[in-house]
Design a protein around this motif. Sequence first.
Motif, PDB file in Angstrom:
ATOM      1  N   VAL A  30       0.869  -1.177   0.000  1.00 50.26           N
ATOM      2  CA  VAL A  30       0.000   0.000   0.000  1.00 50.26           C
ATOM      3  C   VAL A  30       0.904   1.224   0.000  1.00 50.26           C
ATOM      4  O   VAL A  30       2.061   1.150   0.396  1.00 50.26           O
ATOM      5  N   GLY A  31       0.372   2.342  -0.459  1.00 50.11           N
ATOM      6  CA  GLY A  31       1.138   3.580  -0.479  1.00 50.11           C
ATOM      7  C   GLY A  31       0.573   4.501  -1.529  1.00 50.11           C
ATOM      8  O   GLY A  31      -0.209   4.076  -2.392  1.00 50.11           O
ATOM      9  N   ASP A  32       0.995   5.748  -1.467  1.00 47.65           N
ATOM     10  CA  ASP A  32       0.511   6.670  -2.483  1.00 47.65           C
ATOM     11  C   ASP A  32       1.241   6.406  -3.802  1.00 47.65           C
ATOM     12  O   ASP A  32       2.179   5.605  -3.874  1.00 47.65           O
ATOM     13  N   THR A  38       8.109   5.145  -7.165  1.00 49.09           N
ATOM     14  CA  THR A  38       9.519   5.251  -6.782  1.00 49.09           C
ATOM     15  C   THR A  38      10.040   3.894  -6.302  1.00 49.09           C
ATOM     16  O   THR A  38      11.148   3.475  -6.674  1.00 49.09           O
ATOM     17  N   ALA A  39       9.252   3.210  -5.499  1.00 53.76           N
ATOM     18  CA  ALA A  39       9.678   1.894  -4.988  1.00 53.76           C
ATOM     19  C   ALA A  39       9.825   0.886  -6.122  1.00 53.76           C
ATOM     20  O   ALA A  39      10.796   0.117  -6.148  1.00 53.76           O
TER      21      ALA A  39
END
Length: 187
Positions: A30-32, A38-39
Amino acid sequence: MNANANEVPEQNLSPAWPAELDTRAPLPRVGDERETLTAFLDWHRATFELKLAGIAPQRLAEKSIDPSGLSLHGLIRHLAGVERWWFALQFAGQELPHLYYSDEEPEQDFEFTGADPAQDLAVWRAECDRSRAIVAAAPSLDALAAAPRGEEPISLRRIMVGMVAEYARHNGHADLLRERLDGSTGY
């Protein structure tokens, strides 16, 4: 038939790189959008570097899949040039020379002799670091390239997605090249 569709026997999974070599950060679940893109891009960069691990420098330039002109060393040079092109030249509008390209010799990334793989790997790493800094400094993924090729604007979001695709494609090439060189495989 496996009763739990979420379980796959270990022997049926794709081979992974040995844990002592694989230093990639786990991908976020999960993340924006910025964090996720970027990841994924950094994960693909690290995956590419894994494909190079343990290969003698003189073997990196071997074109091991005939008739292809690809080599791991050529991919190092190509990806360094792509990093510079999209992030530094196009997005940030920095005044820098092209890497491994000229109008007279456009294929310098893959057609080279006597290049030092350690030096080219250092250049690639430096370009990745520059790209990370440019992305980190951008106000948002909606920010537009300062010097886009052509007349159409292009956002940082589109560049990031394109770079993930670029690395995914070339990691596939690197998989095949590495397997031909020493039999090593892994995702």
